[in-house]
Design a protein around this motif. Structure first.
Motif, PDB file in Angstrom:
ATOM      1  N   VAL A 274      34.355  26.338  29.533  1.00 47.87           N
ATOM      2  CA  VAL A 274      34.595  26.510  30.970  1.00 47.87           C
ATOM      3  C   VAL A 274      34.146  27.927  31.303  1.00 47.87           C
ATOM      4  N   PRO A 275      33.060  28.069  32.081  1.00 49.49           N
ATOM      5  CA  PRO A 275      32.480  29.396  32.278  1.00 49.49           C
ATOM      6  C   PRO A 275      33.416  30.365  33.002  1.00 49.49           C
ATOM      7  N   ALA A 276      33.236  31.638  32.696  1.00 47.89           N
ATOM      8  CA  ALA A 276      34.057  32.693  33.294  1.00 47.89           C
ATOM      9  C   ALA A 276      34.049  32.610  34.815  1.00 47.89           C
ATOM     10  N   ALA A 277      32.869  32.347  35.390  1.00 42.85           N
ATOM     11  CA  ALA A 277      32.760  32.321  36.854  1.00 42.85           C
ATOM     12  C   ALA A 277      33.655  31.221  37.429  1.00 42.85           C
ATOM     13  N   GLU A 278      33.700  30.078  36.743  1.00 42.16           N
ATOM     14  CA  GLU A 278      34.536  28.970  37.206  1.00 42.16           C
ATOM     15  C   GLU A 278      36.021  29.328  37.085  1.00 42.16           C
ATOM     16  N   LEU A 279      36.372  29.999  35.994  1.00 43.28           N
ATOM     17  CA  LEU A 279      37.774  30.395  35.799  1.00 43.28           C
ATOM     18  C   LEU A 279      38.211  31.367  36.901  1.00 43.28           C
ATOM     19  N   ALA A 280      37.342  32.339  37.193  1.00 38.37           N
ATOM     20  CA  ALA A 280      37.675  33.320  38.238  1.00 38.37           C
ATOM     21  C   ALA A 280      37.809  32.609  39.592  1.00 38.37           C
ATOM     22  N   ALA A 281      36.922  31.652  39.854  1.00 39.35           N
ATOM     23  CA  ALA A 281      36.973  30.939  41.139  1.00 39.35           C
ATOM     24  C   ALA A 281      38.249  30.110  41.251  1.00 39.35           C
ATOM     25  N   THR A 282      38.639  29.484  40.145  1.00 43.74           N
ATOM     26  CA  THR A 282      39.852  28.643  40.162  1.00 43.74           C
ATOM     27  C   THR A 282      41.084  29.493  40.464  1.00 43.74           C
ATOM     28  N   VAL A 283      41.209  30.601  39.757  1.00 48.52           N
ATOM     29  CA  VAL A 283      42.393  31.454  39.970  1.00 48.52           C
ATOM     30  C   VAL A 283      42.322  32.090  41.358  1.00 48.52           C
ATOM     31  N   GLY A 284      41.104  32.551  41.708  1.00 43.05           N
ATOM     32  CA  GLY A 284      40.938  33.246  42.991  1.00 43.05           C
ATOM     33  C   GLY A 284      41.241  32.360  44.189  1.00 43.05           C
ATOM     34  N   ALA A 285      41.041  31.055  44.034  1.00 38.43           N
ATOM     35  CA  ALA A 285      41.326  30.139  45.143  1.00 38.43           C
ATOM     36  C   ALA A 285      42.834  30.030  45.371  1.00 38.43           C
ATOM     37  N   ALA A 286      43.604  30.222  44.320  1.00 38.32           N
ATOM     38  CA  ALA A 286      45.062  30.141  44.454  1.00 38.32           C
ATOM     39  C   ALA A 286      45.655  31.491  44.858  1.00 38.32           C
ATOM     40  N   TRP A 287      45.164  32.547  44.244  1.00 37.71           N
ATOM     41  CA  TRP A 287      45.621  33.910  44.548  1.00 37.71           C
ATOM     42  C   TRP A 287      44.372  34.791  44.559  1.00 37.71           C
ATOM     43  N   PRO A 288      43.939  35.288  45.699  1.00 39.23           N
ATOM     44  CA  PRO A 288      42.689  36.059  45.752  1.00 39.23           C
ATOM     45  C   PRO A 288      42.677  37.203  44.729  1.00 39.23           C
ATOM     46  N   ILE A 289      41.513  37.403  44.099  1.00 39.56           N
ATOM     47  CA  ILE A 289      41.368  38.438  43.074  1.00 39.56           C
ATOM     48  C   ILE A 289      40.142  39.290  43.378  1.00 39.56           C
ATOM     49  N   GLU A 290      40.144  40.516  42.872  1.00 37.80           N
ATOM     50  CA  GLU A 290      38.978  41.394  43.022  1.00 37.80           C
ATOM     51  C   GLU A 290      38.697  42.082  41.689  1.00 37.80           C
ATOM     52  N   PRO A 291      37.403  42.328  41.385  1.00 34.77           N
ATOM     53  CA  PRO A 291      37.066  42.897  40.070  1.00 34.77           C
ATOM     54  C   PRO A 291      37.513  44.351  39.937  1.00 34.77           C
ATOM     55  N   ILE A 292      37.877  44.726  38.713  1.00 34.04           N
ATOM     56  CA  ILE A 292      38.129  46.146  38.412  1.00 34.04           C
ATOM     57  C   ILE A 292      37.237  46.521  37.235  1.00 34.04           C
ATOM     58  N   GLY A 293      36.902  47.791  37.166  1.00 28.24           N
ATOM     59  CA  GLY A 293      36.003  48.248  36.101  1.00 28.24           C
ATOM     60  C   GLY A 293      36.697  48.250  34.747  1.00 28.24           C
ATOM     61  N   ALA A 294      35.884  48.329  33.702  1.00 30.73           N
ATOM     62  CA  ALA A 294      36.422  48.389  32.338  1.00 30.73           C
ATOM     63  C   ALA A 294      37.151  49.708  32.122  1.00 30.73           C
ATOM     64  N   ALA A 295      38.194  49.658  31.293  1.00 29.49           N
ATOM     65  CA  ALA A 295      38.957  50.873  31.001  1.00 29.49           C
ATOM     66  C   ALA A 295      38.140  51.799  30.101  1.00 29.49           C
ATOM     67  N   TYR A 296      37.261  51.229  29.285  1.00 27.83           N
ATOM     68  CA  TYR A 296      36.406  52.035  28.402  1.00 27.83           C
ATOM     69  C   TYR A 296      35.200  51.209  27.994  1.00 27.83           C
ATOM     70  N   ARG A 297      34.138  51.896  27.520  1.00 22.13           N
ATOM     71  CA  ARG A 297      32.934  51.184  27.086  1.00 22.13           C
ATOM     72  C   ARG A 297      33.294  50.206  25.964  1.00 22.13           C
TER      73      ARG A 297
END
Ligand code: SAM
Length: 399
Positions: A274-297
């Motif tokens: 199940v691709p990451a994009a689909e997972l983000a869309a599924t969760v985001g449809a229930a509770w909106p989400i926004e990307p955050i940057g990585a804590a470290y490389r």
């Protein structure tokens, strides 16, 4: 509400659905070592324990691999054994009663693990993750945690020391591990539905016992507590939203993992990812989400925060969005083989080096020469041709 626990401070976080409570404790980073009077099958040397309590001054050069990547994380597998038989990792049809796990004399002792970890820290490692197999089945594990918690980076700071577990023994071990210096923990849980989870873990292990382990980790003050959920198409997709809702209410960080083609026993097929994009869309449809940057490389998970401020999720997208360019991880297996890629087909014999030569300088030179020859980027090259490679199983290498 969780049951009351002696000597524990309650704290609360607001959520959109009300207030969720969990408990935190304060604890020393290098606490008492539990089970001292139990030598176990892999005992430890008191003198060595005391010696490692002092910070070390070291200024060793930090190696870079052929793609310019430093070594930042070391994953240490302390056993190849596991009490679960997850279908995607260690299917029971392949790893049944007759399967020959490593004999005790072939696995690294705690002293050997500490020596390898110390050498890696001197080469620039800042994060240690204990894993397996199931790490909590290794006897006296808090003693090893205490030894590793005493290691220091070049600047004298403590390391980021964590552990990945199936959670089945956390109720008993969370507190001793925290007291020994474990700072945080990741627990694997693929569903809140007993039928789905029981089928995936291969032994019908109940969800409630893993949840209880997670609550024990929260009560012991491990922070953060993260939960890994492998998502497999047609198996536990329906568990994504219930898991996300539960994690929001409980205050743990949920991380979805794309089902990966590790090893060669799980019959992996791309269609089951199940691709990451689909997972983000599924969760985001229930509770909106926004990307955050990585804590470290080199951070493994892509991070997203809930727009309403109630925590975050991570998505580990090794299949659809490979992140090899930033991979700064080394893995040492229970028998002391060093792997420089999760999808490696061969390792390097660190146990032979450790048992054959007492010099720390020689060990650092050995590890440096391996790291400097590294050019792995399996996930970026993944193709029909790589599918049939004789890859090492994840439980054997250390997940
Ligand atoms: N026994 C511990 C546990 O269950 O967390 C540690 C070892 S386990 C191999 C480490 C992690 O790898 C777990 O979160 C597990 O779900 C994940 N894992 C194992 N096989 C996988 C696969 N084929 N694809 C994605 N994740 C996998």
């Amino acid at each position: 509400m969780l049951p009351a626990v002696d000597g524990v401070v309650e704290s609360a976080r607001g959520t959109s659905s009300g207030t969720r409570w969990y408990r935190r404790t304060t604890r020393s980073r290098i606490g008492a070592v539990p089970h001292r009077d139990d030598p176990g099958s892999q005992g430890y040397d008191e003198r060595l324990m005391t010696a490692t309590l002092e910070p070390r001054a070291h200024g060793t050069a930090r190696p870079r691999d052929l793609l310019g990547r430093p070594v930042h994380d070391l994953r240490i597998s302390v056993t190849d054994r596991c009490n679960f038989r997850c279908t995607y990792c260690m299917p029971k049809e392949v790893f049944g009663r007759d399967y020959a796990f490593l004999p005790h004399d072939q696995i690294l002792t705690f002293e050997e693990i500490e020596r390898v970890a110390r050498a890696f820290v001197e080469l620039g490692v800042e994060k240690l993750r204990i894993t397996g197999g199931e790490p909590l089945v290794r006897r006296n594990l808090p003693a090893l945690i205490a030894m590793l918690a005493a290691l220091r980076k070049a600047d004298g700071e403590a390391l980021d020391l964590t552990l990945t577990t199936n959670g089945s023994a956390l109720r008993a071990l969370a507190r001793p591990l925290a007291d020994a210096g474990l700072t945080r923990v990741t627990v694997s849980l693929d569903s809140l539905d007993d039928a789905v989870f029981g089928a995936m873990n291969g032994i019908d292990f109940p969800v409630a016992r893993v949840l209880d382990g997670i609550y024990a980790a929260l009560e012991a003050g491990l922070d953060p507590v993260k939960v890994n959920m492998v998502v497999r198409r047609g198996v536990n997709e329906a568990s994504v939203l219930p898991m996300a809702g539960w994690a929001r209410d409980t205050g743990v960080t949920l991380r979805f993992i794309e089902y990966m083609d590790v090893g060669h026993s799980n019959g992996w097929r791309l269609e089951e990812v199940v691709p990451a994009a689909e997972l983000a869309a599924t969760v985001g449809a229930a509770w909106p989400i926004e990307p955050i940057g990585a804590a470290y490389r080199g951070e493994v998970a892509e991070r997203w925060r809930y727009a309403d401020g109630v925590g975050e999720i991570g998505i580990i997208s090794s299949v659809t969005r490979p992140f090899c360019g930033d991979c700064t991880r080394a893995r040492i297996s229970a028998e002391g083989m060093l792997y420089t890629c999760l999808f490696a087909v061969r390792g390097h014999d660190v146990r032979g080096q450790v048992r054959g030569d007492p010099s720390d300088e020689a060990l650092r030179a050995f590890l440096t020469s391996i790291w400097e020859r590294r050019d792995d980027r399996y996930s970026e090259l993944r193709s029909r041709a790589t599918n049939d490679l004789p890859k090492i199983e994840m439980f054997a290498m250390g997940g």
